[in-house]
Write a protein that holds these residues in place. Sequence first.
Motif, PDB file in Angstrom:
ATOM      1  N   LEU A  22      24.394  55.370  93.304  1.00  0.00           N
ATOM      2  CA  LEU A  22      25.375  54.902  94.281  1.00  0.00           C
ATOM      3  C   LEU A  22      26.944  54.525  93.779  1.00  0.00           C
ATOM      4  O   LEU A  22      27.409  55.060  94.199  1.00  0.00           O
ATOM      5  N   MET A  23      26.671  53.941  92.310  1.00  0.00           N
ATOM      6  CA  MET A  23      27.983  52.486  92.456  1.00  0.00           C
ATOM      7  C   MET A  23      29.004  53.807  91.476  1.00  0.00           C
ATOM      8  O   MET A  23      30.342  53.794  92.093  1.00  0.00           O
ATOM      9  N   VAL A  42      17.159  43.325  87.697  1.00  0.00           N
ATOM     10  CA  VAL A  42      18.240  43.668  89.420  1.00  0.00           C
ATOM     11  C   VAL A  42      19.315  42.950  88.931  1.00  0.00           C
ATOM     12  O   VAL A  42      21.117  43.506  89.320  1.00  0.00           O
ATOM     13  N   TRP A  74      14.772  51.166  91.162  1.00  0.00           N
ATOM     14  CA  TRP A  74      16.295  50.152  91.907  1.00  0.00           C
ATOM     15  C   TRP A  74      17.165  50.624  91.158  1.00  0.00           C
ATOM     16  O   TRP A  74      17.836  51.080  91.854  1.00  0.00           O
ATOM     17  N   GLY A  75      17.294  50.423  89.717  1.00  0.00           N
ATOM     18  CA  GLY A  75      19.030  49.858  89.021  1.00  0.00           C
ATOM     19  C   GLY A  75      19.070  51.605  88.649  1.00  0.00           C
ATOM     20  O   GLY A  75      20.503  51.184  88.745  1.00  0.00           O
ATOM     21  N   GLN A 135      23.474  44.663  88.327  1.00  0.00           N
ATOM     22  CA  GLN A 135      24.380  44.972  89.006  1.00  0.00           C
ATOM     23  C   GLN A 135      25.979  43.923  88.827  1.00  0.00           C
ATOM     24  O   GLN A 135      26.880  45.101  88.760  1.00  0.00           O
ATOM     25  N   HIS A 150      18.575  54.157  91.223  1.00  0.00           N
ATOM     26  CA  HIS A 150      19.223  54.423  92.600  1.00  0.00           C
ATOM     27  C   HIS A 150      20.905  53.223  92.365  1.00  0.00           C
ATOM     28  O   HIS A 150      21.635  54.117  93.097  1.00  0.00           O
ATOM     29  N   GLN A 151      21.181  53.233  92.276  1.00  0.00           N
ATOM     30  CA  GLN A 151      22.290  51.674  91.973  1.00  0.00           C
ATOM     31  C   GLN A 151      23.123  51.894  91.219  1.00  0.00           C
ATOM     32  O   GLN A 151      24.801  52.278  91.025  1.00  0.00           O
ATOM     33  N   ASP A 174      29.238  46.546  88.740  1.00  0.00           N
ATOM     34  CA  ASP A 174      30.441  46.686  88.859  1.00  0.00           C
ATOM     35  C   ASP A 174      31.393  45.904  88.519  1.00  0.00           C
ATOM     36  O   ASP A 174      32.974  46.956  88.166  1.00  0.00           O
TER      37      ASP A 174
END
Length: 350
Positions: free
Chosen positions: A176-177, A113, A169-170, A117, A172-173, A121
């Motif tokens: 999203l990003m 996670v 989660w990864g 991230q 979805h992220q 980023d």
Amino acid sequence: MFDVPSDISARKLEGATVLVTGGGGLVGSRIVAQLSRAGAHPVVLDRFDAYPHPVRDRFEVDRHAAQVVLGDVRERATVEWLVSRADFVIHAAAYADVAACTRRPEIAFAANVHGTQSVLDAVAASAVRRLVFVSSASVYGDGASDTVPRFSEDQPLTPISVYANAKAWGEHQVRLMLARSGTEHTIVRYFSVYGEPQVPKPGSHSWMVPWMAMSAQAGQPLRLNGGGTQVRDMVHVDDIARATVLALVSDGAASRTINIGTGVPTSVREIGELITAHFPGARLVETPMPEGDPRGGCADTRRAADLLGWRPTIALPEGVDRYVAWLKATPDAVPDWFTASTTASAVLAA
């Protein structure tokens, strides 16, 4: 190994710098080799601590990478520096052991996670053309069918392990990003990867082909967790690597999630029987089902065929034959901890 089609490599990968996080592992190193043959300059970021024994030379990552950086995806300065120089990114770094993630969820969170991230980023603020996020079929969980499930990319996700939850989660992220950035993304969901020179990790119930083959070679019984009724879609690492590189450059793969599997369901017991055929006297024993071990299923492979033009080329019997032949020709591949643990088991059973 199989080369990337020449038309794709010439158009998209020739001279391109591709950052491969986790590029020192089994799959990552195979991806790096195929990128190199396609004319790309693969750059590896890896901690090289996923195994308690040396694998770097065996996976031959230094032979094919243009640059190897010893580091962690959570090190933001390192990640930002590498991403700023990359045309493409394949994010394969992960704490990729279901049992270990269950035992130590805080480590799974930090790597799968926090680390993801950090990469996102950096990529969202860069000129990277496309990121491929390596996910897992474990995000599907057990499915809702009483028969063998055939998992399709658009069905709801029901992860049943810490590892699977982090991968969901990864995914979805990533969406999203990167949806609001200038970087394309593709998500690939690997089914059960195997192939030489894969070696097991202590305390894991994954990597069943090396676990079983090495057990048989050591004269120990082959463990069938839960009786071996679980179903797996076994995909050879060479096929996995080729599909991942195609996902990096295929036009139709942008913003899509793609299963990487064979579509062929095989029970764990059947896999054990393929291996015991190579070792006269080898026997299978039933053991309890580990926590978080899914009943499994197989992939709906239509999207991989349609968007990537990809189909698996190595059937499981051939892949097992290749693995066993490699293992018998490379006895020093068996890690010391495995030999010690099987010897101790034999003593206790005596």
